[in-house]
Design a protein around this motif. Structure first.
Motif, mmCIF file in Angstrom:
data_model
loop_
_atom_site.group_PDB
_atom_site.id
_atom_site.type_symbol
_atom_site.label_atom_id
_atom_site.label_comp_id
_atom_site.label_asym_id
_atom_site.label_seq_id
_atom_site.Cartn_x
_atom_site.Cartn_y
_atom_site.Cartn_z
ATOM 1 N N ALA A 96 14.059 44.942 -1.371
ATOM 2 C CA ALA A 96 14.668 43.769 -0.743
ATOM 3 C C ALA A 96 14.396 42.510 -1.561
ATOM 4 O O ALA A 96 15.302 41.696 -1.797
ATOM 5 C CB ALA A 96 14.133 43.607 0.674
ATOM 6 N N LEU A 97 13.156 42.332 -2.015
ATOM 7 C CA LEU A 97 12.812 41.141 -2.793
ATOM 8 C C LEU A 97 13.584 41.085 -4.109
ATOM 9 O O LEU A 97 14.137 40.039 -4.487
ATOM 10 C CB LEU A 97 11.304 41.116 -3.069
ATOM 11 C CG LEU A 97 10.383 40.872 -1.873
ATOM 12 C CD1 LEU A 97 8.926 41.006 -2.292
ATOM 13 C CD2 LEU A 97 10.635 39.503 -1.254
ATOM 14 N N VAL A 98 13.627 42.194 -4.822
ATOM 15 C CA VAL A 98 14.319 42.229 -6.119
ATOM 16 C C VAL A 98 15.802 41.930 -5.949
ATOM 17 O O VAL A 98 16.391 41.152 -6.713
ATOM 18 C CB VAL A 98 14.110 43.592 -6.804
ATOM 19 C CG1 VAL A 98 15.045 43.755 -8.006
ATOM 20 C CG2 VAL A 98 12.658 43.742 -7.261
ATOM 21 N N LEU A 99 16.427 42.539 -4.947
ATOM 22 C CA LEU A 99 17.863 42.328 -4.751
ATOM 23 C C LEU A 99 18.171 40.902 -4.300
ATOM 24 O O LEU A 99 19.165 40.310 -4.733
ATOM 25 C CB LEU A 99 18.407 43.341 -3.747
ATOM 26 C CG LEU A 99 18.388 44.801 -4.203
ATOM 27 C CD1 LEU A 99 18.995 45.714 -3.154
ATOM 28 C CD2 LEU A 99 19.134 44.972 -5.530
ATOM 29 N N LEU A 100 17.339 40.343 -3.437
ATOM 30 C CA LEU A 100 17.552 38.959 -3.013
ATOM 31 C C LEU A 100 17.395 38.000 -4.190
ATOM 32 O O LEU A 100 18.138 37.013 -4.310
ATOM 33 C CB LEU A 100 16.576 38.592 -1.894
ATOM 34 C CG LEU A 100 16.873 39.209 -0.523
ATOM 35 C CD1 LEU A 100 15.699 38.995 0.427
ATOM 36 C CD2 LEU A 100 18.159 38.623 0.081
ATOM 37 N N SER A 101 16.458 38.285 -5.087
ATOM 38 C CA SER A 101 16.301 37.458 -6.286
ATOM 39 C C SER A 101 17.480 37.646 -7.227
ATOM 40 O O SER A 101 17.986 36.687 -7.816
ATOM 41 C CB SER A 101 14.987 37.802 -6.995
ATOM 42 O OG SER A 101 13.867 37.418 -6.235
ATOM 43 N N ALA A 102 17.943 38.881 -7.366
ATOM 44 C CA ALA A 102 19.087 39.156 -8.235
ATOM 45 C C ALA A 102 20.349 38.456 -7.734
ATOM 46 O O ALA A 102 21.206 38.048 -8.537
ATOM 47 C CB ALA A 102 19.321 40.660 -8.318
ATOM 48 N N LEU A 103 20.441 38.291 -6.418
ATOM 49 C CA LEU A 103 21.592 37.595 -5.831
ATOM 50 C C LEU A 103 21.432 36.073 -5.898
ATOM 51 O O LEU A 103 22.324 35.329 -5.478
ATOM 52 C CB LEU A 103 21.776 38.021 -4.372
ATOM 53 C CG LEU A 103 22.237 39.467 -4.139
ATOM 54 C CD1 LEU A 103 22.176 39.814 -2.652
ATOM 55 C CD2 LEU A 103 23.647 39.682 -4.689
ATOM 56 N N GLY A 104 20.300 35.620 -6.414
ATOM 57 C CA GLY A 104 20.069 34.188 -6.561
ATOM 58 C C GLY A 104 19.636 33.487 -5.290
ATOM 59 O O GLY A 104 19.702 32.260 -5.203
ATOM 60 N N GLU A 105 19.178 34.238 -4.307
ATOM 61 C CA GLU A 105 18.808 33.647 -3.020
ATOM 62 C C GLU A 105 17.309 33.433 -2.867
ATOM 63 O O GLU A 105 16.869 32.658 -2.015
ATOM 64 C CB GLU A 105 19.319 34.540 -1.879
ATOM 65 C CG GLU A 105 20.836 34.719 -1.909
ATOM 66 C CD GLU A 105 21.323 35.589 -0.772
ATOM 67 O OE1 GLU A 105 20.591 35.709 0.233
ATOM 68 O OE2 GLU A 105 22.428 36.146 -0.882
ATOM 69 N N LEU A 106 16.528 34.135 -3.658
ATOM 70 C CA LEU A 106 15.074 34.054 -3.570
ATOM 71 C C LEU A 106 14.519 33.802 -4.971
ATOM 72 O O LEU A 106 14.900 34.496 -5.915
ATOM 73 C CB LEU A 106 14.509 35.367 -3.019
ATOM 74 C CG LEU A 106 13.002 35.430 -2.756
ATOM 75 C CD1 LEU A 106 12.630 34.534 -1.587
ATOM 76 C CD2 LEU A 106 12.585 36.875 -2.463
ATOM 77 N N PRO A 107 13.642 32.821 -5.140
ATOM 78 C CA PRO A 107 13.084 32.542 -6.464
ATOM 79 C C PRO A 107 12.405 33.773 -7.062
ATOM 80 O O PRO A 107 11.651 34.472 -6.371
ATOM 81 C CB PRO A 107 12.067 31.431 -6.201
ATOM 82 C CG PRO A 107 12.539 30.770 -4.946
ATOM 83 C CD PRO A 107 13.137 31.872 -4.111
ATOM 84 N N TRP A 108 12.667 34.012 -8.337
ATOM 85 C CA TRP A 108 12.093 35.192 -8.986
ATOM 86 C C TRP A 108 10.575 35.154 -9.013
ATOM 87 O O TRP A 108 9.915 36.189 -8.979
ATOM 88 C CB TRP A 108 12.635 35.333 -10.407
ATOM 89 C CG TRP A 108 13.912 36.124 -10.490
ATOM 90 C CD1 TRP A 108 15.157 35.647 -10.741
ATOM 91 C CD2 TRP A 108 14.061 37.543 -10.308
ATOM 92 N NE1 TRP A 108 16.096 36.667 -10.721
ATOM 93 C CE2 TRP A 108 15.435 37.836 -10.463
ATOM 94 C CE3 TRP A 108 13.173 38.579 -10.021
ATOM 95 C CZ2 TRP A 108 15.942 39.130 -10.364
ATOM 96 C CZ3 TRP A 108 13.673 39.870 -9.911
ATOM 97 C CH2 TRP A 108 15.032 40.135 -10.083
ATOM 98 N N TRP A 109 9.994 33.945 -9.080
ATOM 99 C CA TRP A 109 8.539 33.891 -9.195
ATOM 100 C C TRP A 109 7.867 34.471 -7.961
ATOM 101 O O TRP A 109 6.777 35.064 -8.051
ATOM 102 C CB TRP A 109 8.061 32.460 -9.462
ATOM 103 C CG TRP A 109 8.177 31.485 -8.322
ATOM 104 C CD1 TRP A 109 9.187 30.619 -8.076
ATOM 105 C CD2 TRP A 109 7.216 31.291 -7.264
ATOM 106 N NE1 TRP A 109 8.940 29.884 -6.935
ATOM 107 C CE2 TRP A 109 7.728 30.264 -6.424
ATOM 108 C CE3 TRP A 109 5.975 31.864 -6.960
ATOM 109 C CZ2 TRP A 109 7.058 29.822 -5.284
ATOM 110 C CZ3 TRP A 109 5.300 31.419 -5.822
ATOM 111 C CH2 TRP A 109 5.835 30.416 -5.008
ATOM 112 N N ILE A 110 8.508 34.316 -6.798
ATOM 113 C CA ILE A 110 7.945 34.891 -5.576
ATOM 114 C C ILE A 110 7.954 36.409 -5.650
ATOM 115 O O ILE A 110 6.963 37.077 -5.330
ATOM 116 C CB ILE A 110 8.732 34.396 -4.347
ATOM 117 C CG1 ILE A 110 8.449 32.914 -4.115
ATOM 118 C CG2 ILE A 110 8.374 35.219 -3.102
ATOM 119 C CD1 ILE A 110 9.234 32.306 -2.974
ATOM 120 N N THR A 111 9.073 36.961 -6.100
ATOM 121 C CA THR A 111 9.178 38.412 -6.235
ATOM 122 C C THR A 111 8.158 38.942 -7.229
ATOM 123 O O THR A 111 7.496 39.957 -6.987
ATOM 124 C CB THR A 111 10.601 38.800 -6.674
ATOM 125 O OG1 THR A 111 11.524 38.425 -5.646
ATOM 126 C CG2 THR A 111 10.723 40.292 -6.924
#
Length: 207
Positions: A96-111
């Motif tokens: 979930a974290l990786v996909l949300l970051s890939a979609l640009g919705e969650l900062p990559w640093w958090i993932t």
């Protein structure tokens, strides 16, 4: 069917891996790619598919609670469950974290921080396993709850009903979850060091 799975045991009285708790764990594993596929439909922009991804995630999180309760209540703890259950949890949260970051919705640093912590803890578990297994602490359980709540908010489609509160709530939850993730990771490291000093099977609880 459920009662048969719960009651089934080996001749020595130990629980068979073929039980309802482990079946729910396997279901959680299967829901991981389903959740990911639903989230990626039309780049995550379709509200219907997005809601379906949220539902798959919610069901998976629910099985995590139910299978643990069943295993403890009916003495269904097995080596299979001990191995697969944490893998299923990490796969669900990580995907979930990786996909949300890939979609640009969650900062990559958090993932990266969350997944880095989980990888580090997994490696530490392998290092200290001969001296005993460190059980989950309340902090670790709080971490999982916060991560699940944050991801759940992010997975909700941004429609009029949630548009006003989703961004602020989602970001607040994920920041708190990340902080707790880091703190519990450091606590795990400290516990592993204390266990090394104290000797075999004296490791204090953490996550």
């Amino acid at each position: 069917m459920t009662s048969w799975l719960v009651a089934r045991r080996h001749a020595d009285g130990t629980a068979s891996a073929w039980n309802v708790a482990n079946a729910l764990t396997v279901l959680r594993v299967l829901l991981v790619p389903l959740m990911g596929a639903l989230l990626l439909v039309e780049g995550g922009q379709d509200a219907g598919w997005r809601l379906a991804a949220f539902a798959a995630f919610a069901v998976a999180i629910a099985t995590d609670k139910v299978d643990g309760d069943l295993a403890r209540r009916h003495d269904l703890v097995t080596d299979f469950g001990k191995l697969v259950d944490p893998i299923a949890d990490k796969a669900l949260i990580g995907t979930a974290l990786v996909l949300l970051s890939a979609l640009g919705e969650l900062p990559w640093w958090i993932t990266v921080v969350v997944l880095g912590r989980e990888l580090g803890v997994t490696l530490l578990r392998l290092v200290v396993i001969r001296r005993g297994v460190i059980p989950a602490s309340r902090g670790g359980k709080a971490k999982t709850v916060l991560q699940s709540l944050a991801i759940g908010v992010y997975l909700l489609p941004t429609v009029d009903a949630v548009a006003a509160w989703k961004p602020g709530l989602g970001l607040g939850l994920v920041l708190v979850a990340t902080l707790v993730t880091v703190v519990t990771g450091l606590d795990y490291l400290a516990s592993a060091v204390r266990g090394r000093r104290l000797g075999p099977r004296t490791l204090p609880p953490t996550s």
